[in-house]
Design an enzyme around this catalytic site. Structure first.
Site, PDB file in Angstrom:
ATOM      1  N   GLY A  13      37.094 -14.744  26.690  1.00  0.00           N
ATOM      2  CA  GLY A  13      38.472 -14.128  26.900  1.00  0.00           C
ATOM      3  C   GLY A  13      39.056 -14.312  28.597  1.00  0.00           C
ATOM      4  N   SER A  19      42.898 -12.012  34.373  1.00  0.00           N
ATOM      5  CA  SER A  19      42.170 -11.500  33.686  1.00  0.00           C
ATOM      6  C   SER A  19      40.409 -11.118  34.183  1.00  0.00           C
ATOM      7  CB  SER A  19      41.677 -13.131  32.156  1.00  0.00           C
ATOM      8  OG  SER A  19      42.583 -13.168  31.489  1.00  0.00           O
ATOM      9  N   ILE A  20      40.022 -10.099  33.352  1.00  0.00           N
ATOM     10  CA  ILE A  20      38.985  -9.545  34.318  1.00  0.00           C
ATOM     11  C   ILE A  20      37.495 -11.313  33.983  1.00  0.00           C
ATOM     12  CG2 ILE A  20      36.575  -9.019  34.074  1.00  0.00           C
ATOM     13  CD1 ILE A  20      38.309  -6.374  33.299  1.00  0.00           C
ATOM     14  N   ILE A  91      36.280  -9.758  26.064  1.00  0.00           N
ATOM     15  CA  ILE A  91      37.502  -9.915  25.051  1.00  0.00           C
ATOM     16  C   ILE A  91      37.726  -8.456  24.135  1.00  0.00           C
ATOM     17  CG2 ILE A  91      37.708 -10.859  22.672  1.00  0.00           C
ATOM     18  CD1 ILE A  91      36.670 -13.362  23.106  1.00  0.00           C
ATOM     19  N   TYR A 154      43.371   5.404  24.278  1.00  0.00           N
ATOM     20  CA  TYR A 154      42.883   4.382  24.474  1.00  0.00           C
ATOM     21  C   TYR A 154      42.144   4.309  23.077  1.00  0.00           C
ATOM     22  CZ  TYR A 154      39.793   0.766  25.593  1.00  0.00           C
ATOM     23  OH  TYR A 154      38.682  -0.445  25.855  1.00  0.00           O
ATOM     24  N   LYS A 161      34.431   0.615  21.402  1.00  0.00           N
ATOM     25  CA  LYS A 161      33.935   0.121  23.247  1.00  0.00           C
ATOM     26  C   LYS A 161      32.166   1.075  23.015  1.00  0.00           C
ATOM     27  CE  LYS A 161      36.062  -2.378  25.648  1.00  0.00           C
ATOM     28  NZ  LYS A 161      35.688  -3.671  25.744  1.00  0.00           N
ATOM     29  N   ILE A 190      41.807  -1.480  34.914  1.00  0.00           N
ATOM     30  CA  ILE A 190      42.348  -3.362  36.125  1.00  0.00           C
ATOM     31  C   ILE A 190      44.427  -3.276  35.203  1.00  0.00           C
ATOM     32  CG2 ILE A 190      42.052  -5.736  36.875  1.00  0.00           C
ATOM     33  CD1 ILE A 190      39.487  -4.965  37.312  1.00  0.00           C
ATOM     34  N   THR A 192      45.377  -5.343  33.493  1.00  0.00           N
ATOM     35  CA  THR A 192      45.276  -7.419  33.152  1.00  0.00           C
ATOM     36  C   THR A 192      46.116  -7.101  32.259  1.00  0.00           C
ATOM     37  OG1 THR A 192      43.401  -6.804  31.484  1.00  0.00           O
ATOM     38  CG2 THR A 192      43.271  -7.322  33.621  1.00  0.00           C
ATOM     39  N   LEU A 193      46.954  -8.452  31.575  1.00  0.00           N
ATOM     40  CA  LEU A 193      46.930  -8.443  30.196  1.00  0.00           C
ATOM     41  C   LEU A 193      47.122  -7.428  28.997  1.00  0.00           C
ATOM     42  CD1 LEU A 193      49.294 -10.478  29.058  1.00  0.00           C
ATOM     43  CD2 LEU A 193      47.751 -12.039  27.955  1.00  0.00           C
ATOM     44  N   ALA A 194      45.835  -6.869  28.927  1.00  0.00           N
ATOM     45  CA  ALA A 194      45.592  -6.174  27.564  1.00  0.00           C
ATOM     46  C   ALA A 194      45.831  -4.604  28.344  1.00  0.00           C
ATOM     47  CB  ALA A 194      43.965  -6.082  27.149  1.00  0.00           C
TER      48      ALA A 194
HETATM   49  P1  NAD Z   1      42.508 -10.167  28.954  1.00  0.00           P
HETATM   50  O1  NAD Z   1      44.092 -10.088  27.757  1.00  0.00           O
HETATM   51  O2  NAD Z   1      43.009 -10.987  29.997  1.00  0.00           O
HETATM   52  O3  NAD Z   1      41.790 -10.493  28.195  1.00  0.00           O
HETATM   53  C1  NAD Z   1      41.127  -9.873  26.648  1.00  0.00           C
HETATM   54  C2  NAD Z   1      41.388 -11.964  26.196  1.00  0.00           C
HETATM   55  O4  NAD Z   1      40.506 -11.439  25.061  1.00  0.00           O
HETATM   56  C3  NAD Z   1      42.265 -12.685  26.036  1.00  0.00           C
HETATM   57  O5  NAD Z   1      42.133 -13.285  27.181  1.00  0.00           O
HETATM   58  C4  NAD Z   1      42.276 -12.701  24.863  1.00  0.00           C
HETATM   59  O6  NAD Z   1      43.191 -14.491  24.659  1.00  0.00           O
HETATM   60  C5  NAD Z   1      41.082 -12.147  23.894  1.00  0.00           C
HETATM   61  N1  NAD Z   1      41.099 -12.534  23.160  1.00  0.00           N
HETATM   62  C6  NAD Z   1      41.782 -11.491  21.470  1.00  0.00           C
HETATM   63  N2  NAD Z   1      41.500 -11.549  20.717  1.00  0.00           N
HETATM   64  C7  NAD Z   1      40.696 -12.419  20.810  1.00  0.00           C
HETATM   65  C8  NAD Z   1      40.183 -13.492  19.484  1.00  0.00           C
HETATM   66  N3  NAD Z   1      40.165 -12.378  18.283  1.00  0.00           N
HETATM   67  N4  NAD Z   1      39.668 -14.338  19.776  1.00  0.00           N
HETATM   68  C9  NAD Z   1      39.644 -15.076  21.238  1.00  0.00           C
HETATM   69  N5  NAD Z   1      40.040 -14.404  22.191  1.00  0.00           N
HETATM   70  C10 NAD Z   1      41.014 -13.041  22.216  1.00  0.00           C
HETATM   71  O7  NAD Z   1      42.294  -8.666  29.459  1.00  0.00           O
HETATM   72  P2  NAD Z   1      40.857  -7.992  30.324  1.00  0.00           P
HETATM   73  O8  NAD Z   1      41.284  -6.327  31.123  1.00  0.00           O
HETATM   74  O9  NAD Z   1      40.476  -8.676  31.510  1.00  0.00           O
HETATM   75  O10 NAD Z   1      39.917  -8.106  29.051  1.00  0.00           O
HETATM   76  C11 NAD Z   1      38.888  -8.734  29.116  1.00  0.00           C
HETATM   77  C12 NAD Z   1      37.984  -7.428  28.875  1.00  0.00           C
HETATM   78  O11 NAD Z   1      37.728  -6.106  29.294  1.00  0.00           O
HETATM   79  C13 NAD Z   1      38.065  -6.502  27.134  1.00  0.00           C
HETATM   80  O12 NAD Z   1      37.056  -6.411  26.901  1.00  0.00           O
HETATM   81  C14 NAD Z   1      38.553  -5.425  27.433  1.00  0.00           C
HETATM   82  O13 NAD Z   1      38.013  -4.210  26.410  1.00  0.00           O
HETATM   83  C15 NAD Z   1      37.763  -5.098  29.321  1.00  0.00           C
HETATM   84  N6  NAD Z   1      37.956  -3.765  30.151  1.00  0.00           N
HETATM   85  C16 NAD Z   1      39.358  -4.090  30.356  1.00  0.00           C
HETATM   86  C17 NAD Z   1      39.643  -2.929  31.675  1.00  0.00           C
HETATM   87  C18 NAD Z   1      40.759  -2.740  31.624  1.00  0.00           C
HETATM   88  O14 NAD Z   1      41.356  -1.937  32.325  1.00  0.00           O
HETATM   89  N7  NAD Z   1      41.639  -4.361  31.889  1.00  0.00           N
HETATM   90  C19 NAD Z   1      38.521  -2.231  31.982  1.00  0.00           C
HETATM   91  C20 NAD Z   1      37.358  -2.250  31.516  1.00  0.00           C
HETATM   92  C21 NAD Z   1      37.408  -3.038  30.362  1.00  0.00           C
HETATM   93  O1  0WE Z   2      40.263  -2.076  26.658  1.00  0.00           O
HETATM   94  C1  0WE Z   2      41.059  -2.108  27.292  1.00  0.00           C
HETATM   95  C2  0WE Z   2      42.366  -3.226  26.670  1.00  0.00           C
HETATM   96  C3  0WE Z   2      42.347  -2.679  25.342  1.00  0.00           C
HETATM   97  C4  0WE Z   2      43.596  -3.362  24.741  1.00  0.00           C
HETATM   98  C5  0WE Z   2      44.949  -3.983  25.208  1.00  0.00           C
HETATM   99  C6  0WE Z   2      45.801  -3.902  24.183  1.00  0.00           C
HETATM  100  C7  0WE Z   2      47.292  -4.520  24.443  1.00  0.00           C
HETATM  101  C8  0WE Z   2      48.792  -5.061  23.553  1.00  0.00           C
HETATM  102  C9  0WE Z   2      43.112  -3.774  23.553  1.00  0.00           C
HETATM  103  N1  0WE Z   2      44.350  -4.546  22.323  1.00  0.00           N
HETATM  104  C10 0WE Z   2      45.186  -4.228  23.278  1.00  0.00           C
HETATM  105  N2  0WE Z   2      46.838  -4.638  21.736  1.00  0.00           N
HETATM  106  C11 0WE Z   2      48.178  -5.134  22.564  1.00  0.00           C
HETATM  107  O2  0WE Z   2      48.815  -5.620  21.573  1.00  0.00           O
HETATM  108  N3  0WE Z   2      41.105  -1.226  28.591  1.00  0.00           N
HETATM  109  C12 0WE Z   2      40.201  -0.563  28.576  1.00  0.00           C
HETATM  110  C13 0WE Z   2      42.491  -0.893  29.442  1.00  0.00           C
HETATM  111  C14 0WE Z   2      43.153   0.138  29.092  1.00  0.00           C
HETATM  112  O3  0WE Z   2      43.987   0.132  27.762  1.00  0.00           O
HETATM  113  C15 0WE Z   2      44.415   1.540  27.345  1.00  0.00           C
HETATM  114  C16 0WE Z   2      43.565   2.227  28.465  1.00  0.00           C
HETATM  115  C17 0WE Z   2      43.393   1.216  29.704  1.00  0.00           C
HETATM  116  C18 0WE Z   2      42.358   1.729  30.361  1.00  0.00           C
HETATM  117  C19 0WE Z   2      45.459   1.771  26.530  1.00  0.00           C
HETATM  118  C20 0WE Z   2      45.229   3.346  26.007  1.00  0.00           C
HETATM  119  C21 0WE Z   2      45.427   3.971  26.832  1.00  0.00           C
HETATM  120  C22 0WE Z   2      44.424   3.325  28.418  1.00  0.00           C
END
Ligand code: NAD
Ligand code: 0WE
Length: 260
Positions: A13, A19-20, A91, A154, A161, A190, A192-194
């Site tokens: 991931g 990325s986290i 992921i 969300y 989750k 945070i 990030t891309l997500a």
């Molecule tokens: P990120 O986009 O950098 O990481 C998400 C990763 O998931 C990406 O590297 C993507 O390639 C991978 N992924 C998605 N579909 C996939 C698939 N089918 N096969 C393999 N890999 C796949 O974003 P992030 O914020 O670092 O997210 C990492 C984790 O942290 C996620 O579970 C996210 O829900 C969680 N999280 C994020 C936040 C936030 O605010 N960013 C807060 C709490 C938890």
């Molecule tokens: O877990 C997450 C992000 C998860 C995520 C984000 C995306 C964006 C792009 C999962 N799937 C996708 N698919 C896409 O196409 N977080 C904890 C970050 C996050 O996402 C939100 C939040 C927060 C916080 C979405 C709505 C509201 C709050």
């Protein structure tokens, strides 16, 4: 002397340096762990220089939605690394349209996709990784507070989750006898891309830092430090747990307009 000297970690991931998973990789590396990466298909160009930066020579593509790709990547892990000590699942994925508007509108397809990629994938990884952990180990996943309380927009990810946190507890029970610990880190928001392209994410960040006891946003380095602890023998008594790395946001009831 790092607290992870002699340990090998397999991380899923990482897509870029925000990325986290990257924050976790840096922290595990700093504590002496040897690292291996697996990434989703479109991320190859970005992840190669990151792997080089930490001297990682195992860097393989795998879509966690495919059992065949999972089997293939674990066969390579077994062949090239032998055993591992640490598994990181960082992921999550849902359709963008399911992270806007109303949860009640979630389609069956969108619900299943979010749960397949964000939850089942952890079970699928755990069931393959456990065979490579003859000396026990530590498995980690990433969750968010939207599992416990409603975080507007969300939506289906909050439900996923909640299932992921329950999955962490059931895996902990199943694998405890093999001395494998399973924990989740609940990180504050945070950028990030997500999180990019989520309309209103800026409001989440702003509100978060105004409500949390420590009035700042969370960094991937802070999450990495917590992950390094949970992966270490110092956390040998901790399994099935959710560790909040959120500046205390989750302890708050009502937000106060001003601090004393
Ligand atoms: P990120 O986009 O950098 O990481 C998400 C990763 O998931 C990406 O590297 C993507 O390639 C991978 N992924 C998605 N579909 C996939 C698939 N089918 N096969 C393999 N890999 C796949 O974003 P992030 O914020 O670092 O997210 C990492 C984790 O942290 C996620 O579970 C996210 O829900 C969680 N999280 C994020 C936040 C936030 O605010 N960013 C807060 C709490 C938890
Ligand atoms: O877990 C997450 C992000 C998860 C995520 C984000 C995306 C964006 C792009 C999962 N799937 C996708 N698919 C896409 O196409 N977080 C904890 C970050 C996050 O996402 C939100 C939040 C927060 C916080 C979405 C709505 C509201 C709050």
């Amino acid at each position: 002397m790092g607290k992870l000297d002699g340990k090998t970690a397999l991380i899923f991931g990482i897509s870029n340096d925000r990325s986290i998973g990257w924050g976790i990789a840096k922290a595990l590396h700093a504590e002496g762990a040897k690292l291996a990466f697996s990434y989703a298909a479109p991320m190859e160009k970005r992840i190669t220089p990151l792997a080089e930066e930490l001297g990682v020579d195992f860097c393989e593509q795998c879509d966690v939605g495919s059992d065949e790709e999972l089997d293939a990547v674990f066969a390579k892990v077994k062949e090239r690394l032998g055993t591992i000590d640490i598994l990181v699942h960082s992921i999550g994925f849902a359709n963008r349209e399911d992270l806007m508007g109303r949860f009640v509108d979630t389609s069956r397809e969108g619900f299943l996709l979010a749960h397949n990629i964000s939850v089942y994938s952890f079970v699928a990884l755990a069931n393959r990784a456990r065979h490579l952990m003859p000396n026990g180990g530590s498995m980690l996943t990433l969750t968010y507070y939207g599992s416990q309380k409603v975080a507007p927009k969300y939506n289906v990810m909050g439900v996923a989750k909640a299932a992921l946190e329950a999955t962490t507890r059931y895996l902990a029970w199943d694998l405890g006898g093999d001395r494998i610990r399973v924990n989740a880190i609940s990180a504050g928001p945070i950028r990030t891309l997500a999180a990019s392209g989520i309309s209103g994410f800026r409001d989440y960040l702003k509100q978060f830092s105004s409500v949390a006891p420590i009035p700042e946003n969370i960094t991937i380095e802070q999450v990495g430090a917590a992950a390094a602890f949970l992966a270490s023998d110092g956390a040998s008594g901790i399994t099935g747990d959710v560790l909040y790395v959120d500046h205390g946001f989750n302890i708050m009831g009502l937000a106060s307009e001003e601090r004393e």
